[in-house]
Design a protein around this motif. Structure first.
Motif, PDB file in Angstrom:
ATOM      1  N   LEU A 289      52.708  19.990  65.994  1.00  0.00           N
ATOM      2  CA  LEU A 289      53.550  20.744  65.133  1.00  0.00           C
ATOM      3  C   LEU A 289      55.050  21.130  65.560  1.00  0.00           C
ATOM      4  O   LEU A 289      55.300  20.731  66.726  1.00  0.00           O
ATOM      5  N   PRO A 290      55.864  21.428  64.484  1.00  0.00           N
ATOM      6  CA  PRO A 290      57.381  21.424  65.037  1.00  0.00           C
ATOM      7  C   PRO A 290      57.592  22.671  65.972  1.00  0.00           C
ATOM      8  O   PRO A 290      56.883  23.484  66.086  1.00  0.00           O
ATOM      9  N   TRP A 291      58.728  22.724  66.358  1.00  0.00           N
ATOM     10  CA  TRP A 291      59.153  23.631  67.779  1.00  0.00           C
ATOM     11  C   TRP A 291      59.052  25.272  67.104  1.00  0.00           C
ATOM     12  O   TRP A 291      58.678  26.097  67.736  1.00  0.00           O
ATOM     13  N   TRP A 292      59.515  25.129  65.857  1.00  0.00           N
ATOM     14  CA  TRP A 292      59.662  26.621  65.392  1.00  0.00           C
ATOM     15  C   TRP A 292      58.189  27.254  65.069  1.00  0.00           C
ATOM     16  O   TRP A 292      58.124  28.458  64.809  1.00  0.00           O
ATOM     17  N   VAL A 293      57.133  26.413  64.881  1.00  0.00           N
ATOM     18  CA  VAL A 293      55.954  27.019  64.653  1.00  0.00           C
ATOM     19  C   VAL A 293      55.271  27.680  66.082  1.00  0.00           C
ATOM     20  O   VAL A 293      54.829  28.804  66.034  1.00  0.00           O
ATOM     21  N   LYS A 294      55.647  26.846  67.117  1.00  0.00           N
ATOM     22  CA  LYS A 294      55.391  27.424  68.487  1.00  0.00           C
ATOM     23  C   LYS A 294      56.023  28.866  68.598  1.00  0.00           C
ATOM     24  O   LYS A 294      55.478  29.716  69.323  1.00  0.00           O
ATOM     25  N   TRP A 295      57.273  28.657  68.573  1.00  0.00           N
ATOM     26  CA  TRP A 295      58.329  29.786  69.243  1.00  0.00           C
ATOM     27  C   TRP A 295      58.787  30.755  68.410  1.00  0.00           C
ATOM     28  O   TRP A 295      59.076  31.620  68.795  1.00  0.00           O
ATOM     29  N   VAL A 296      58.495  30.732  66.869  1.00  0.00           N
ATOM     30  CA  VAL A 296      59.044  31.699  65.965  1.00  0.00           C
ATOM     31  C   VAL A 296      57.769  32.222  65.102  1.00  0.00           C
ATOM     32  O   VAL A 296      57.307  33.384  65.197  1.00  0.00           O
ATOM     33  N   ALA A 297      57.100  31.327  64.450  1.00  0.00           N
ATOM     34  CA  ALA A 297      55.754  31.775  63.446  1.00  0.00           C
ATOM     35  C   ALA A 297      54.855  32.422  64.306  1.00  0.00           C
ATOM     36  O   ALA A 297      54.148  33.358  63.722  1.00  0.00           O
TER      37      ALA A 297
END
Length: 70
Positions: A8-16
């Motif tokens: 998964l992209p980074w923004w899924v781990k750290w934002v979503a």
């Protein structure tokens, strides 16, 4: 758990995921924080009232013993 987030992209781990966790558990987190703040306020109020009571009693006792009219 790492295997799930591996592709998964980074923004899924750290934002979503954190945003979803806050939406789901936001009420629980807010009630726990509110309880802790309320408890700290009550403890501070208790300490201030006891300190004020001790101050008033010591002030009254020192003034009444210095006058000598009791």
């Amino acid at each position: 758990m790492r295997e799930i987030f591996a592709g998964l992209p980074w923004w899924v781990k750290w934002v979503a995921v954190p945003v979803i966790a806050l939406v789901v558990f936001g009420g629980v987190i807010a009630s726990i924080i509110g309880f802790v703040v309320s408890l700290l306020f009550k403890a501070l109020l208790f300490v201030a009232l006891v300190g004020g009571l001790i101050y008033v009693v010591r002030k009254f006792l020192s003034s009444s013993t210095s006058r000598g009219d009791w």
